[in-house]
Design an enzyme around this catalytic site. Structure first.
Site, PDB file in Angstrom:
ATOM      1  CB  THR A 151       5.640  -1.105   4.501  1.00  0.00           C
ATOM      2  OG1 THR A 151       5.618  -2.372   3.836  1.00  0.00           O
ATOM      3  CG2 THR A 151       4.259  -0.480   4.384  1.00  0.00           C
ATOM      4  CE1 TYR A 194       2.053  -3.176   8.386  1.00  0.00           C
ATOM      5  CE2 TYR A 194       2.397  -3.828   6.102  1.00  0.00           C
ATOM      6  CZ  TYR A 194       2.890  -3.357   7.291  1.00  0.00           C
ATOM      7  OH  TYR A 194       4.225  -3.055   7.412  1.00  0.00           O
TER       8      TYR A 194
END
Length: 379
Positions: A151, A194
Site C-alpha cells: 500500500t 494498518y
C-alpha cells in the site's frame, strides 16, 4: 475442496524439510489469497478466462465476497477451486501453497480505522498471515513465485512534501513531484497500526528474497476501483462516494475535500499484475509503486462533482475534522514499473468511474450506506 483433502494434498512430494531447496518452475494452480474479494475476484476471473486453473483461499468474512465467489463459480464451472480458510491458519496455508505455480497475495485487513480499534487483529492478519505464506513457500523444494499487494500508506503522511492548496485541489510545491508523483526512493514512514502491519509485511517479503532466495515482488498500490468492489467509509473511497449517492445518504468528508489521490481502474491493475508475473525474474526482490499517476488523479471535491453528474442530484455533504496521518496528496510514480514491463494505465477516470457507477447501480447486492454503517456499528 474440503480442508482434510487440501491438507492431504499439501503433504505431497514438493516439500523440502530443510527449506533450502532452490526455486524451480512449478506446474500447478495459481493461488489467489483473498480471491473472493474485489481485486482477487477480478484477477481470478482474468486467469480463468485465459484457461488457467485457479485456487482461491478466502475465509469469506467480508461483505460481498460470497456474491463474488458465486459469480466466479457461475462463469467458470471448471478450473476453479475454493479453500475456505484463514491465512492465519498455517496448516491450511501450507496445503494451499504446496502444489501451486504462483501466488497472488491479496488477503488482508485493509481499513485504517479497524486497525486503530483492533491492532492485534490487524497485525495477526497482515503480518502473521503473510509470514505463514512466506514460510510455506520457503519449505518447498519447488517454490512458486509471489506477488504481494502492499500500500502507499507505507510512505506515511508525506509531511516532508510542501503542498499548496488551490480552489478545488491541493498540489505539491515541487514541480517534479507534481508532474511525476511519489517514487520508490521516498522514505518509509509507517503511520497507524494498518500502516505498520502492511509495511512490516512489505519488508518481510523483500527480506525473504534476500535471506532465503524466494522469488517475490511487492506492489505498493494506490487507489484501485472498479466492479465487484463493496466499499466502506474507510476503504475504497471512489466506490463509497458512488454508493452514498445511490443510497441518497449524507457523505462525510474528513478535511476540506481538496485532498488528491490517483486512481487506477481494476482492469488496468490486473494488466499490471499479469505484467509483473511475466517479468518476475527482473522484478523479484524489488518494490514498485502502482497507481494511475498524476494524469489519473482526483480530489475529493472533484469526485463529488463527477458523482453528482452521474447521479443527477446534489449530494448532501458534511465536513468533519481531518483524519490523523491522512496524506493531503498522493499520486504514484509508476515510472520504474513502466520502464521494466512496458505497462501503463489506459482507463481515464471519467470512463472508469462511469463503469463502476453502472455496475453498482445495476447490482442487486449493492448495500446502501445505511447497511454498511449498521454493520460497522455492530463490529
Amino acid at each position: 475442496m474440503t480442508f482434510p483433502e487440501a491438507l492431504s494434498r499439501g503433504r505431497g512430494d514438493g516439500e523440502d524439510a530443510d527449506g533450502e531447496g532452490g526455486a524451480r518452475p512449478v506446474a500447478g494452480p495459481v493461488l489467489v489469497t483473498g480471491g473472493a474479494g474485489f481485486i482477487g475476484a477480478n484477477v481470478a476471473d482474468r486467469l480463468l478466462c485465459d484457461g488457467e486453473t485457479v485456487r482461491i483461499l478466502d475465509n469469506l468474512s467480508r461483505r460481498g465476497v460470497k456474491d463474488n465467489l458465486r459469480w466466479l463459480q457461475k462463469r467458470h464451472p471448471s478450473g476453479l477451486e475454493h479453500l475456505e480458510g484463514d491465512i492465519r491458519d498455517a496448516a491450511i496455508v501450507a496445503a494451499a501453497v504446496a502444489d501451486c505455480s504462483f501466488v497472488f497475495h491479496f488477503a488482508a485487513q485493509v481499513a485504517v480505522t479497524t486497525s486503530l480499534q483492533q491492532p492485534m487483529e490487524d497485525h495477526s492478519i497482515n503480518v502473521t498471515g503473510t509470514l505463514n505464506i512466506l514460510e510455506a513457500m520457503r519449505r518447498l523444494r519447488r517454490r512458486p513465485s509471489l506477488l504481494f499487494a502492499s500500500t502507499n500508506k507505507v510512505y506515511g503522511a508525506l509531511t516532508a512534501i510542501g503542498v499548496k492548496r488551490g480552489k478545488r485541489r491541493c498540489a505539491p510545491e515541487d514541480e517534479d513531484v507534481r508532474r511525476s508523483g511519489i517514487d520508490e526512493r521516498h522514505p518509509l514512514a509507517f503511520i497507524s497500526p494498518y500502516g505498520c502491519s502492511k509495511g512490516a509485511a512489505d519488508q518481510y517479503v523483500l527480506d525473504y528474497c534476500r535471506s532465503f532466495g524466494l522469488s517475490a515482488t511487492v506492489l505498493r498500490m494506490s487507489c484501485i476501483y472498479g466492479p465487484h468492489q463493496q466499499a466502506t467509509s474507510d476503504q475504497g473511497w471512489v466506490a463509497h462516494f458512488l454508493q452514498t449517492a445511490l443510497a441518497g445518504d449524507r457523505l462525510t468528508i474528513y478535511g476540506d475535500g481538496r485532498q488528491v489521490r490517483d486512481i487506477l481502474f481494476i482492469d488496468d491493475f490486473v494488466d499490471a499484475l499479469l505484467a509483473a508475473r511475466s517479468h518476475e525474474r527482473r522484478l523479484s526482490g524489488r518494490a514498485f509503486n502502482i497507481g494511475g499517476g498524476p494524469a489519473n488523479s482526483l480530489s475529493l471535491l472533484e469526485m463529488i462533482d463527477m458523482t453528482e453528474k452521474l447521479d443527477g442530484r446534489f449530494m448532501n455533504i458534511h465536513f468533519s475534522d481531518p483524519r490523523r496521518g491522512d496524506q493531503p496528496w498522493f499520486c504514484a510514480d509508476h515510472g520504474q514499473f513502466t520502464e521494466t514491463t512496458g505497462w501503463r494505465p489506459r482507463t481515464m477516470p471519467e470512463e472508469g468511474v462511469a463503469k463502476l457507477w453502472a455496475w453498482l447501480r445495476d447490482s442487486p447486492g449493492t448495500p446502501t450506506v445505511r447497511d454498511l454503517r449498521h454493520e460497522e456499528s455492530q463490529a
